[in-house]
Design a protein around this motif. Structure first.
Motif, PDB file in Angstrom:
ATOM      1  N   LEU A  46       0.838  -1.209   0.000  1.00 23.26           N
ATOM      2  CA  LEU A  46       0.000   0.000   0.000  1.00 23.26           C
ATOM      3  C   LEU A  46       0.865   1.248   0.000  1.00 23.26           C
ATOM      4  O   LEU A  46       0.671   2.159  -0.819  1.00 23.26           O
ATOM      5  CB  LEU A  46      -0.930   0.012   1.219  1.00 23.26           C
ATOM      6  CG  LEU A  46      -1.717   1.317   1.425  1.00 23.26           C
ATOM      7  CD1 LEU A  46      -2.735   1.516   0.305  1.00 23.26           C
ATOM      8  CD2 LEU A  46      -2.408   1.325   2.782  1.00 23.26           C
ATOM      9  N   LEU A  47       1.826   1.288   0.918  1.00 19.58           N
ATOM     10  CA  LEU A  47       2.657   2.487   1.077  1.00 19.58           C
ATOM     11  C   LEU A  47       3.532   2.755  -0.141  1.00 19.58           C
ATOM     12  O   LEU A  47       3.891   3.911  -0.406  1.00 19.58           O
ATOM     13  CB  LEU A  47       3.531   2.357   2.326  1.00 19.58           C
ATOM     14  CG  LEU A  47       2.793   2.212   3.668  1.00 19.58           C
ATOM     15  CD1 LEU A  47       3.799   2.185   4.816  1.00 19.58           C
ATOM     16  CD2 LEU A  47       1.780   3.331   3.871  1.00 19.58           C
ATOM     17  N   THR A  48       3.890   1.707  -0.885  1.00 18.06           N
ATOM     18  CA  THR A  48       4.763   1.884  -2.058  1.00 18.06           C
ATOM     19  C   THR A  48       3.979   1.936  -3.365  1.00 18.06           C
ATOM     20  O   THR A  48       4.578   2.072  -4.438  1.00 18.06           O
ATOM     21  CB  THR A  48       5.794   0.736  -2.139  1.00 18.06           C
ATOM     22  OG1 THR A  48       5.109  -0.518  -2.183  1.00 18.06           O
ATOM     23  CG2 THR A  48       6.727   0.766  -0.935  1.00 18.06           C
ATOM     24  N   PHE A  52      -0.633   5.822  -4.040  1.00 19.80           N
ATOM     25  CA  PHE A  52      -0.646   6.340  -2.666  1.00 19.80           C
ATOM     26  C   PHE A  52      -0.010   7.723  -2.606  1.00 19.80           C
ATOM     27  O   PHE A  52       0.983   7.963  -3.269  1.00 19.80           O
ATOM     28  CB  PHE A  52       0.116   5.367  -1.752  1.00 19.80           C
ATOM     29  CG  PHE A  52      -0.035   5.670  -0.286  1.00 19.80           C
ATOM     30  CD1 PHE A  52      -1.137   5.208   0.418  1.00 19.80           C
ATOM     31  CD2 PHE A  52       0.907   6.441   0.375  1.00 19.80           C
ATOM     32  CE1 PHE A  52      -1.283   5.492   1.773  1.00 19.80           C
ATOM     33  CE2 PHE A  52       0.770   6.732   1.719  1.00 19.80           C
ATOM     34  CZ  PHE A  52      -0.334   6.257   2.421  1.00 19.80           C
ATOM     35  N   PRO A  53      -0.578   8.663  -1.823  1.00 22.07           N
ATOM     36  CA  PRO A  53      -1.733   8.516  -0.933  1.00 22.07           C
ATOM     37  C   PRO A  53      -3.067   8.603  -1.673  1.00 22.07           C
ATOM     38  O   PRO A  53      -3.197   9.341  -2.642  1.00 22.07           O
ATOM     39  CB  PRO A  53      -1.571   9.683   0.037  1.00 22.07           C
ATOM     40  CG  PRO A  53      -0.864  10.736  -0.763  1.00 22.07           C
ATOM     41  CD  PRO A  53       0.057   9.982  -1.674  1.00 22.07           C
ATOM     42  N   VAL A  54      -4.027   7.842  -1.188  1.00 18.27           N
ATOM     43  CA  VAL A  54      -5.378   7.830  -1.758  1.00 18.27           C
ATOM     44  C   VAL A  54      -6.299   8.647  -0.841  1.00 18.27           C
ATOM     45  O   VAL A  54      -5.840   9.271   0.107  1.00 18.27           O
ATOM     46  CB  VAL A  54      -5.889   6.383  -1.894  1.00 18.27           C
ATOM     47  CG1 VAL A  54      -5.025   5.619  -2.885  1.00 18.27           C
ATOM     48  CG2 VAL A  54      -5.907   5.669  -0.545  1.00 18.27           C
ATOM     49  N   SER A  70      -3.211   0.282  15.144  1.00 18.28           N
ATOM     50  CA  SER A  70      -3.207   1.687  15.569  1.00 18.28           C
ATOM     51  C   SER A  70      -2.093   2.460  14.872  1.00 18.28           C
ATOM     52  O   SER A  70      -2.273   3.627  14.494  1.00 18.28           O
ATOM     53  CB  SER A  70      -3.056   1.799  17.089  1.00 18.28           C
ATOM     54  OG  SER A  70      -1.890   1.133  17.520  1.00 18.28           O
ATOM     55  N   LEU A  71      -0.948   1.814  14.670  1.00 14.50           N
ATOM     56  CA  LEU A  71       0.174   2.459  13.974  1.00 14.50           C
ATOM     57  C   LEU A  71      -0.162   2.674  12.503  1.00 14.50           C
ATOM     58  O   LEU A  71       0.137   3.729  11.924  1.00 14.50           O
ATOM     59  CB  LEU A  71       1.437   1.606  14.104  1.00 14.50           C
ATOM     60  CG  LEU A  71       2.686   2.131  13.383  1.00 14.50           C
ATOM     61  CD1 LEU A  71       3.061   3.516  13.895  1.00 14.50           C
ATOM     62  CD2 LEU A  71       3.850   1.153  13.559  1.00 14.50           C
ATOM     63  N   LYS A  72      -0.813   1.687  11.890  1.00 13.08           N
ATOM     64  CA  LYS A  72      -1.208   1.814  10.485  1.00 13.08           C
ATOM     65  C   LYS A  72      -2.189   2.978  10.303  1.00 13.08           C
ATOM     66  O   LYS A  72      -2.049   3.800   9.397  1.00 13.08           O
ATOM     67  CB  LYS A  72      -1.842   0.511  10.001  1.00 13.08           C
ATOM     68  CG  LYS A  72      -0.885  -0.653   9.914  1.00 13.08           C
ATOM     69  CD  LYS A  72      -1.625  -1.949   9.627  1.00 13.08           C
ATOM     70  CE  LYS A  72      -0.669  -3.125   9.602  1.00 13.08           C
ATOM     71  NZ  LYS A  72      -1.369  -4.424   9.559  1.00 13.08           N
ATOM     72  N   THR A  75      -0.486   6.312  10.751  1.00 14.47           N
ATOM     73  CA  THR A  75       0.364   6.592   9.585  1.00 14.47           C
ATOM     74  C   THR A  75      -0.478   7.120   8.430  1.00 14.47           C
ATOM     75  O   THR A  75      -0.114   8.095   7.766  1.00 14.47           O
ATOM     76  CB  THR A  75       1.103   5.308   9.143  1.00 14.47           C
ATOM     77  OG1 THR A  75       1.941   4.860  10.201  1.00 14.47           O
ATOM     78  CG2 THR A  75       1.946   5.571   7.903  1.00 14.47           C
ATOM     79  N   LEU A  76      -1.619   6.479   8.191  1.00 12.59           N
ATOM     80  CA  LEU A  76      -2.514   6.921   7.127  1.00 12.59           C
ATOM     81  C   LEU A  76      -3.071   8.308   7.422  1.00 12.59           C
ATOM     82  O   LEU A  76      -3.160   9.158   6.533  1.00 12.59           O
ATOM     83  CB  LEU A  76      -3.655   5.916   6.947  1.00 12.59           C
ATOM     84  CG  LEU A  76      -3.252   4.535   6.412  1.00 12.59           C
ATOM     85  CD1 LEU A  76      -4.438   3.585   6.430  1.00 12.59           C
ATOM     86  CD2 LEU A  76      -2.680   4.642   5.010  1.00 12.59           C
TER      87      LEU A  76
END
Length: 223
Positions: A46-48, A52-54, A70-72, A75-76
């Protein structure tokens, strides 16, 4: 990011390839205002992704990668991306953790397809959306209090309680009749759990007036 005239740019992340394929096919045919720009099986993908970003990410809660959800979500959020979490889990503490981390939606994977689309649209508007059964589980201790309705649920209740037929409610809110009916079902179930019977349109109207959702003449109150 999407403007009101542009489709919502959506990414799907789910390590279950069959479900990912089914969701991909369904969303591509279900809503003109949503464009699927990425469908991947892992968080790094997703990140690469070039997309992205969507605008919104439909994120599987458990990707089995040991990275906390929670970290994901945070980050988003930092990247300006809104998150709707989907899961087979429905434990209230899991739902609260995801919402507390900043997710704008939480769905069980058995949710109706129309509700998945509505959750994506709600997230794009910056509004929280939780599937009805999870919402009831989270707030099951609130019996006797006024149910917690989402902004869209309040709009539906205001219009329907104000005398509009379901077809008109759906048209005014830009949703399908089936989605409008699903909202009414959710509203009635929330009130039932809280100890109020709003099974008829008259009862629902009276409750909407009592709770300040519509004013006495039937018009919506600041919605």
């Amino acid at each position: 990011m999407a403007t009101p005239e542009e489709p919502i740019r959506l990414a799907l992340v789910d390590d279950h390839r069959m479900l990912l394929g089914a969701l991909t096919e369904w969303i591509r045919n279900a809503a003109d205002d949503i464009t699927l720009v990425a469908a991947v099986t892992t968080w790094p993908e997703l990140l690469t992704s070039p997309a992205f970003p969507v605008d919104v990410v439909l994120l599987d809660l458990d990707l089995k990668d040991s990275i906390p959800v929670s970290l994901k979500i945070s980050t988003l959020k930092t990247a300006g991306v809104k998150t709707v979490v989907m899961s087979t889990y429905s434990e209230p503490n899991v739902v609260r953790e995801a919402l507390g981390a900043g997710a704008l939606g939480y769905l069980v994977k058995s949710e109706d397809a129309d509700m998945i689309v509505e959750a994506i649209r709600s997230a794009q508007r910056g509004e929280q959306y939780v599937s009805a059964e999870l919402d009831l589980a989270i707030n099951s201790g609130d019996v006797g209090g006024v149910p917690k309705l989402s902004a869209q649920e309040r709009r539906v209740m205001a219009l329907y309680g104000g005398g509009e037929p379901v077809k008109s409610v759906a048209y005014q809110l830009g949703i399908s009749e089936e989605t409008a009916k699903s909202y009414l079902k959710r509203i009635r179930e929330k009130y039932r759990v809280a100890g109020f019977d709003v099974g008829t349109k008259v009862a629902l109207r009276k409750r909407a007036i009592t709770d300040g959702i519509i004013v006495q003449d039937g018009g919506p109150l600041g919605l």
